[in-house]
Design a protein around this motif. Structure first.
Motif, PDB file in Angstrom:
ATOM      1  N   GLY A  12       0.687  -1.400   0.025  1.00 27.66           N
ATOM      2  CA  GLY A  12      -0.035  -0.263  -0.110  1.00 27.66           C
ATOM      3  C   GLY A  12       0.926   1.380  -0.002  1.00 27.66           C
ATOM      4  O   GLY A  12       0.212   2.316   0.121  1.00 27.66           O
ATOM      5  N   LYS A  13       2.245   1.349  -0.019  1.00 27.47           N
ATOM      6  CA  LYS A  13       2.982   2.319  -0.051  1.00 27.47           C
ATOM      7  C   LYS A  13       3.924   2.134  -1.086  1.00 27.47           C
ATOM      8  O   LYS A  13       4.252   1.352  -1.651  1.00 27.47           O
ATOM      9  N   TRP A  14       4.218   3.584  -1.456  1.00 26.05           N
ATOM     10  CA  TRP A  14       5.390   3.598  -2.597  1.00 26.05           C
ATOM     11  C   TRP A  14       6.841   3.490  -2.121  1.00 26.05           C
ATOM     12  O   TRP A  14       7.058   4.345  -1.201  1.00 26.05           O
ATOM     13  N   LYS A  15       7.614   2.582  -2.596  1.00 30.21           N
ATOM     14  CA  LYS A  15       8.863   2.288  -1.925  1.00 30.21           C
ATOM     15  C   LYS A  15       9.855   2.712  -3.102  1.00 30.21           C
ATOM     16  O   LYS A  15       9.965   2.373  -4.099  1.00 30.21           O
ATOM     17  N   ALA A  16      10.863   3.593  -2.861  1.00 33.16           N
ATOM     18  CA  ALA A  16      11.803   3.931  -3.579  1.00 33.16           C
ATOM     19  C   ALA A  16      13.248   2.934  -3.340  1.00 33.16           C
ATOM     20  O   ALA A  16      13.443   2.765  -1.983  1.00 33.16           O
ATOM     21  N   GLN A  17      13.799   2.580  -4.254  1.00 34.83           N
ATOM     22  CA  GLN A  17      15.300   1.959  -4.054  1.00 34.83           C
ATOM     23  C   GLN A  17      16.170   2.205  -5.161  1.00 34.83           C
ATOM     24  O   GLN A  17      15.801   2.520  -6.106  1.00 34.83           O
ATOM     25  N   VAL A  18      17.513   2.316  -4.883  1.00 36.46           N
ATOM     26  CA  VAL A  18      18.443   2.255  -5.696  1.00 36.46           C
ATOM     27  C   VAL A  18      19.582   1.361  -5.524  1.00 36.46           C
ATOM     28  O   VAL A  18      19.774   0.958  -4.476  1.00 36.46           O
ATOM     29  N   TYR A  19      20.434   1.203  -6.650  1.00 36.93           N
ATOM     30  CA  TYR A  19      21.760   0.219  -6.528  1.00 36.93           C
ATOM     31  C   TYR A  19      22.942   1.013  -6.631  1.00 36.93           C
ATOM     32  O   TYR A  19      23.007   2.052  -7.377  1.00 36.93           O
ATOM     33  N   TRP A  20      23.718   0.765  -5.506  1.00 34.69           N
ATOM     34  CA  TRP A  20      24.891   1.431  -5.208  1.00 34.69           C
ATOM     35  C   TRP A  20      26.061   0.332  -5.022  1.00 34.69           C
ATOM     36  O   TRP A  20      26.166  -0.379  -4.113  1.00 34.69           O
ATOM     37  N   GLN A  21      26.939   0.171  -6.058  1.00 36.50           N
ATOM     38  CA  GLN A  21      28.108  -0.768  -5.879  1.00 36.50           C
ATOM     39  C   GLN A  21      27.884  -2.092  -5.729  1.00 36.50           C
ATOM     40  O   GLN A  21      28.051  -2.783  -5.090  1.00 36.50           O
ATOM     41  N   GLY A  22      26.723  -2.563  -6.421  1.00 33.64           N
ATOM     42  CA  GLY A  22      26.276  -3.912  -6.595  1.00 33.64           C
ATOM     43  C   GLY A  22      25.143  -4.373  -5.413  1.00 33.64           C
ATOM     44  O   GLY A  22      24.675  -5.390  -5.381  1.00 33.64           O
ATOM     45  N   VAL A  23      24.622  -3.081  -4.339  1.00 39.19           N
ATOM     46  CA  VAL A  23      23.801  -3.476  -3.473  1.00 39.19           C
ATOM     47  C   VAL A  23      22.642  -2.507  -3.358  1.00 39.19           C
ATOM     48  O   VAL A  23      22.929  -1.576  -3.785  1.00 39.19           O
ATOM     49  N   GLY A  24      21.385  -3.309  -3.248  1.00 40.87           N
ATOM     50  CA  GLY A  24      20.324  -2.568  -3.156  1.00 40.87           C
ATOM     51  C   GLY A  24      20.154  -2.036  -1.936  1.00 40.87           C
ATOM     52  O   GLY A  24      20.134  -2.503  -0.995  1.00 40.87           O
ATOM     53  N   TYR A  25      19.760  -0.667  -1.989  1.00 42.77           N
ATOM     54  CA  TYR A  25      19.293   0.126  -0.984  1.00 42.77           C
ATOM     55  C   TYR A  25      17.833   0.890  -1.015  1.00 42.77           C
ATOM     56  O   TYR A  25      17.453   1.263  -1.999  1.00 42.77           O
TER      57      TYR A  25
END
Length: 661
Positions: free
Chosen positions: A566-579
């Motif tokens: 029910g919520k919008w989740k933001a995520q990004v990859y930095w040096q092969g690791v997802g945050y």
């Protein structure tokens, strides 16, 4: 030196030496060597009374008169321990009698062994000293030596040699007749009294059972011929085995009884091999008129046996010997058919033509199972009856595989045919199906794209693992599962309500792999229908693609944004690791958090940012983030930090200046 008080650290020999030199230190001796609290060491002033006691004791144990001569107090201590083994003598009296060392006898080859208190006979044989046993008196030991010496002279083929005996050789005439045909080891065992077998060759008495054992040496291996109640039966068994070996080209037989007594037995044994002869002589089977058939006396049934490649194989138990003989014939003819020795059946081989046609295509293990009666004879290949159901099985690369249990043998035969044809299709041996191969064209088309495990799963009657018309789609637990193989690893692309959605997920993953330099895609639908999707996936890495295709994120118009609970989740990859950049009320907020992280990543030397909104709107944010490290940026974007002008200071701290300091 003084002896330490307390528990001594030295051995018994040292303590004896101390006790001899110091009679007051008798406590060093074992308790059985002490007498009335004083040492048992004899005093040199004992006088003639002790000599009288020693002479009387020597007569009691049969020692020569001169045995006790010269026995001093030092010898009695060392022999007191052995005095317990001499019945009828007090320990002190026996200690005066037993010598300290072994005493020679007036007879040749005889010595008194002080540890046992008996007379030992021994002789030299081929440079080695061979003990002939221990005896109660020295005369018996002397007779044992004489027998061994006479046998030694006979062994060297020089009976006239000057043999030095204790008694005249005429007294051993009868004994030497019994020893003449024996080997040296048997002679020694006979003289030692360990076996009562001086009468017959190849027979030994087993003392622990009280039975007579017959055995024979064949080609350097000793074979047991069974245990018998009397030695005559054992001797006769040995004679039969010896005559059989002579008949088969072995050494000349040396018998216990005349060979004329065994004419009928040799006629019976002439047509058997060695294993069958041994089985017969051991009494495990009564004489059967059929080859390879024996009576199991414990069960009261006839057992069929055959030898194949040096291994004896049981063919099962039968109520009558005719059935057992027929089973032996089938096995013998099968072995001959497979290149083995010529079969000697009990019945004419013409009566087994149909059976041999059935057995010709089977392996040896299948033949054994069939002949043992563990499977009912089925007219179909690879089918057997097991617990009321027809079982199909096949052998692939040396391993037996179960193909399921079926209601009738026709179904089991059809399953076997499919597996055999699949193996032939994959480069295996030529299939020999039960039915025409034309009837399996549709089945083979379905099985052609499956691996062996999937084929087994399908043929065993389980739910189809791959019953979809689309590539990369499988039915699992009521849903359609899409999966793809990327760099040798199988990835699940999620479960879907219908197979078209699963097929589309597979196509997107395959096209993405081709775009990233992987193998050419073979999609289920035309690739033109995925242009927009591929534009969206082009800027993502593989983990993001898998996450998106699994349906864990609803299709958002913004990059790096997914709907989660029910919520919008933001995520990004930095040096092969997802945050994760936090969960937000709207997808625009999540998209803005993604853009800020992507721009920061670019500023720090990462890949060029692909934003959801123009970068001009993030100038103030980037100015604030420029002096922070990555963990602080992530913490800030997740909304866990209030606006503070100081680094590392949060709104939940009461004294920000103190924290800064």
């Amino acid at each position: 030196s003084q002896v330490p008080v307390g528990r001594p650290r030295w051995g018994l020999a040292y303590r004896r030496c101390v006790a001899r030199s110091r009679p007051s230190q008798s406590w060093l001796l074992p308790h059985w060597q002490r007498h009335n609290g004083a040492s048992t060491v004899l005093s040199a002033h004992a006088g003639g009374a002790h000599n009288v006691e020693a002479s009387a004791a020597s007569k009691a144990v049969g020692l020569p008169k001169d045995t006790t001569a010269g026995i001093t107090s030092s010898s009695s201590d060392d022999s007191a321990n052995d005095a317990r083994k001499l019945p009828g003598l007090h320990k002190i009296e026996a200690a005066k009698v037993l010598p300290r060392h072994n005493v020679a006898s007036k007879f040749r080859g005889v010595t008194f062994f002080r540890l046992l208190g008996k007379w030992r006979a021994q002789i030299s044989w081929e440079g080695k000293r061979v003990p002939l046993g221990f005896f109660a008196d020295q005369q018996q030991a002397a007779e044992a030596y004489d027998k061994a010496a006479l046998y030694k002279a006979l062994y060297k083929d020089d009976p006239s040699a000057n043999v030095k005996l204790n008694f005249p050789s005429d007294t051993y005439a009868e004994a030497m007749k019994k020893l003449t045909g024996l080997e040296w080891t048997e002679v020694v065992r006979s003289i030692r009294g360990r076996s009562n077998v001086p009468n017959f060759r190849g027979v030994t008495l087993l003392h622990y059972t009280g039975k007579w054992k017959a055995q024979i040496n064949r080609q350097g291996v000793v074979h047991s011929l069974g245990h018998f109640d009397n030695q005559e039966q054992a001797a006769a068994t040995f004679d039969k085995a010896a005559l059989y070996m002579e008949f088969k080209g072995g050494p000349a037989a040396k018998l216990n009884f005349p060979s004329d007594d065994y004419e009928e037995d040799m006629e019976e044994l002439a047509g058997l091999d060695w294993d069958e002869v041994v089985q017969l002589l051991r009494g495990r089977s009564k004489s059967s008129k059929f080859r390879g058939v024996y009576l199991d006396q414990d069960r009261g049934k006839w057992i069929a046996r055959i030898r194949r490649q040096g291994v004896e194989c049981s063919l099962g138990l039968f109520a009558d010997q005719e059935q057992a003989a027929a089973t032996y014939d089938k096995a013998a003819l099968y072995i001959e058919l497979k290149g083995g020795p010529a079969a000697k059946p009990n019945f004419p081989s013409d009566g087994y033509e149909e059976d041999l046609e059935e057995l010709a295509g089977l392996g040896w293990t299948e033949v054994l199972r069939l002949l043992r009666g563990r499977s009912t004879s089925s007219k179909f290949r690879g089918v057997s009856l097991d617990e009321g159901k027809w079982k199909a099985g096949i052998r692939r690369r040396g391993v037996n595989y179960h193909l399921g249990s079926h209601a009738n043998e026709e179904q089991a035969a059809a399953v076997y045919d499919k597996a055999a044809l699949y193996m032939e299709l994959r480069g295996g041996p030529a299939a020999n199906p039960n039915f025409s191969s034309d009837g399996y064209e549709e089945d083979l088309t379905e099985l052609a794209g499956l691996d062996w495990d999937e084929v087994l799963h399908l043929l065993r009657g389980h739910k189809k693992k791959k019953s979809s018309k689309f590539r990369g789609v499988t039915w699992l637990k009521g849903k359609w599962k899409a999966q793809v193989n990327w760099q040798g690893v199988k990835y699940s692309l999620g479960s879907h309500a219908n197979e078209e959605q699963a097929a589309a997920a597979y196509d997107k993953a395959a096209l993405y792999m081709e775009l990233k330099g992987g193998p050419a895609a073979n999609p289920n639908f035309p690739s033109d229908s995925y242009k927009e999707d591929m534009e969206e996936l082009a800027g993502l890495d593989w983990d993001e693609v898998v996450h998106l295709l699994r349906g864990r994120s609803t299709s958002s118009k913004f990059r790096g944004v997914a709907l989660d609970q029910g919520k919008w989740k933001a995520q990004v990859y930095w040096q092969g690791v997802g945050y994760t950049l936090g969960s937000h009320a709207s997808e625009e907020q999540a998209a803005a958090a993604y853009d800020i992280a992507a721009l920061y990543r670019e500023v720090k030397g990462g890949p060029a940012a692909k934003l959801n909104f123009p970068s001009d709107g993030y100038k103030e944010d980037m100015t604030e983030l420029a002096g922070l490290d990555w963990d602080e940026v992530v913490h800030l974007l997740r909304g866990r930090k209030a606006s503070s002008k100081f680094r590392g200071v949060h709104s939940d701290c009461k004294d920000m200046e103190h924290v800064r300091t």
